[in-house]
Design an enzyme around this catalytic site. Sequence first.
Site, PDB file in Angstrom:
ATOM      1  N   ARG A   1      -0.711  -8.753  13.343  1.00 53.72           N
ATOM      2  CA  ARG A   1      -1.239  -7.757  12.387  1.00 53.72           C
ATOM      3  C   ARG A   1      -2.129  -8.432  11.339  1.00 53.72           C
ATOM      4  O   ARG A   1      -3.141  -7.883  10.928  1.00 53.72           O
ATOM      5  CB  ARG A   1      -0.075  -7.016  11.720  1.00 53.72           C
ATOM      6  CG  ARG A   1       0.672  -6.124  12.700  1.00 53.72           C
ATOM      7  CD  ARG A   1       1.983  -5.621  12.119  1.00 53.72           C
ATOM      8  NE  ARG A   1       1.812  -4.658  11.052  1.00 53.72           N
ATOM      9  CZ  ARG A   1       2.756  -4.362  10.156  1.00 53.72           C
ATOM     10  NH1 ARG A   1       3.935  -4.967  10.199  1.00 53.72           N
ATOM     11  NH2 ARG A   1       2.522  -3.473   9.229  1.00 53.72           N
TER      12      ARG A   1
ATOM     13  N   LYS B   1       0.827  -1.216   0.000  1.00 57.30           N
ATOM     14  CA  LYS B   1       0.000   0.000   0.000  1.00 57.30           C
ATOM     15  C   LYS B   1       0.861   1.266   0.000  1.00 57.30           C
ATOM     16  O   LYS B   1       0.656   2.147  -0.816  1.00 57.30           O
ATOM     17  CB  LYS B   1      -0.924   0.028   1.233  1.00 57.30           C
ATOM     18  CG  LYS B   1      -1.944  -1.096   1.266  1.00 57.30           C
ATOM     19  CD  LYS B   1      -2.933  -0.932   2.426  1.00 57.30           C
ATOM     20  CE  LYS B   1      -2.306  -1.015   3.802  1.00 57.30           C
ATOM     21  NZ  LYS B   1      -1.767  -2.351   4.156  1.00 57.30           N
TER      22      LYS B   1
ATOM     23  N   ARG C   1      -9.842   0.968   8.780  1.00 54.61           N
ATOM     24  CA  ARG C   1      -9.385  -0.394   9.074  1.00 54.61           C
ATOM     25  C   ARG C   1     -10.478  -1.188   9.788  1.00 54.61           C
ATOM     26  O   ARG C   1     -10.277  -2.357  10.081  1.00 54.61           O
ATOM     27  CB  ARG C   1      -8.175  -0.371  10.011  1.00 54.61           C
ATOM     28  CG  ARG C   1      -6.871   0.140   9.430  1.00 54.61           C
ATOM     29  CD  ARG C   1      -6.049  -0.954   8.830  1.00 54.61           C
ATOM     30  NE  ARG C   1      -4.762  -1.264   9.398  1.00 54.61           N
ATOM     31  CZ  ARG C   1      -3.629  -0.589   9.193  1.00 54.61           C
ATOM     32  NH1 ARG C   1      -3.614   0.528   8.522  1.00 54.61           N
ATOM     33  NH2 ARG C   1      -2.504  -1.048   9.669  1.00 54.61           N
TER      34      ARG C   1
HETATM   35  P1  AMP Z   1       0.453   0.613   8.990  1.00 50.02           P
HETATM   36  O1  AMP Z   1       1.721   1.341   8.683  1.00 50.02           O
HETATM   37  O2  AMP Z   1      -0.695   1.098   8.169  1.00 50.02           O
HETATM   38  O3  AMP Z   1       0.624  -0.879   8.947  1.00 50.02           O
HETATM   39  O4  AMP Z   1       0.084   0.995  10.510  1.00 50.02           O
HETATM   40  C1  AMP Z   1       0.960   0.687  11.588  1.00 50.02           C
HETATM   41  C2  AMP Z   1       0.173   0.615  12.890  1.00 50.02           C
HETATM   42  O5  AMP Z   1      -0.499   1.867  13.143  1.00 50.02           O
HETATM   43  C3  AMP Z   1      -0.949  -0.422  12.910  1.00 50.02           C
HETATM   44  O6  AMP Z   1      -0.494  -1.719  13.243  1.00 50.02           O
HETATM   45  C4  AMP Z   1      -1.876   0.147  13.982  1.00 50.02           C
HETATM   46  O7  AMP Z   1      -1.370  -0.064  15.285  1.00 50.02           O
HETATM   47  C5  AMP Z   1      -1.791   1.640  13.681  1.00 50.02           C
HETATM   48  N1  AMP Z   1      -2.810   2.062  12.677  1.00 50.02           N
HETATM   49  C6  AMP Z   1      -2.581   2.560  11.423  1.00 50.02           C
HETATM   50  N2  AMP Z   1      -3.735   2.856  10.808  1.00 50.02           N
HETATM   51  C7  AMP Z   1      -4.725   2.533  11.678  1.00 50.02           C
HETATM   52  C8  AMP Z   1      -6.145   2.582  11.628  1.00 50.02           C
HETATM   53  N3  AMP Z   1      -6.804   3.037  10.538  1.00 50.02           N
HETATM   54  N4  AMP Z   1      -6.841   2.161  12.721  1.00 50.02           N
HETATM   55  C9  AMP Z   1      -6.213   1.715  13.821  1.00 50.02           C
HETATM   56  N5  AMP Z   1      -4.881   1.616  13.933  1.00 50.02           N
HETATM   57  C10 AMP Z   1      -4.130   2.027  12.881  1.00 50.02           C
END
Ligand code: AMP
Length: 215
Positions: A166, A13, A88
Site C-alpha cells: 500500500r 485520514k 488516488r
Molecule cells: P483505504 O481505506 O482508503 O486505505 O482504501 C482501502 C483499499 O480500497 C485500497 O487499498 C484500494 O484497494 C481501494 N481504494 C480506496 N480508494 C481508492 C481509490 N481512490 N482508487 C483506487 N482504489 C481505492
Amino acid sequence: MNLIFIGPPGAGKGTQAETIVRACGIAQVSTGDIIRAAIRSQTALGIEFKKYADAGVLVPDDLVNRLVEARLVQPDCAAGFLLDGFPRTIPQADWLQQSLAKSGLRLEHVLVLDVADSAILERITGRRSDPITGHIYHLRFDPPPPHIVDRLVHRPDDTEAVLSKRLREYHDKTAPLVDYYERLGLVRRIDAVGSLHDVSRRILTVLGVPPSVPA
Ligand code: AMP
C-alpha cells in the site's frame, strides 16, 4: 466547502475526517469505506474489489470514479464534502476536475497529511474499527472501551505484509497528486504527527473553522 484529504495509509485520514465533517457540516466520502461495504455485501463489484483491496493495490480508476460519481449526487453532499481516499491517481484527479467543473463546483483545499513511513507501521497494525459506529480506534493511542473490544474489526489489509504494498502504491501513484494540486494553489500541508486532538486543531485552523467548535 469541498475538500480532499491526501496522505499515506495510516496518516489518520479516516479518523480526522470524522471530526472535520462534524465541525464543517459536510459529508464524508470515503472510497475505502464504500469499497469495504461492497465487499461485505458480496455484490459482483464487491467480489471484484476484494481482489485488489486484499492485495493492497488500487482498484481500477474507472470503477472508483463511478462510485464517486454516484456518491457526490447524494443530498448530503450538497452542503459540501470531504473526499477521503480519492483521488488516488492523476487520472482520477483529472476526472474529478472535469466532473466538478460540469457541476459548477470547485475544490477549496487539498489537505496533505504529512507522516513519515517509519511512523506508519505501528499506527496501522494497532488500528481497529467498530462496525456499529464506524469509529476507528487504536489499541495504544486511542484505546476502545473494554466492553466493545470483542466486536472490533481488524482490516485484512492492515497487516505488515500488505502495508508495504500500500505504501508503494501511495508513493508511486498518489504522492504525485501533491504537485498536481500545488500547481492549482490548493495544497495545505498538515503535520499529522501528534495526538488526534492536536492534528484536528491544526486542520481546523487551516480551514478557518472557529476554535470554539470542539475538535
Ligand atoms: P483505504 O481505506 O482508503 O486505505 O482504501 C482501502 C483499499 O480500497 C485500497 O487499498 C484500494 O484497494 C481501494 N481504494 C480506496 N480508494 C481508492 C481509490 N481512490 N482508487 C483506487 N482504489 C481505492
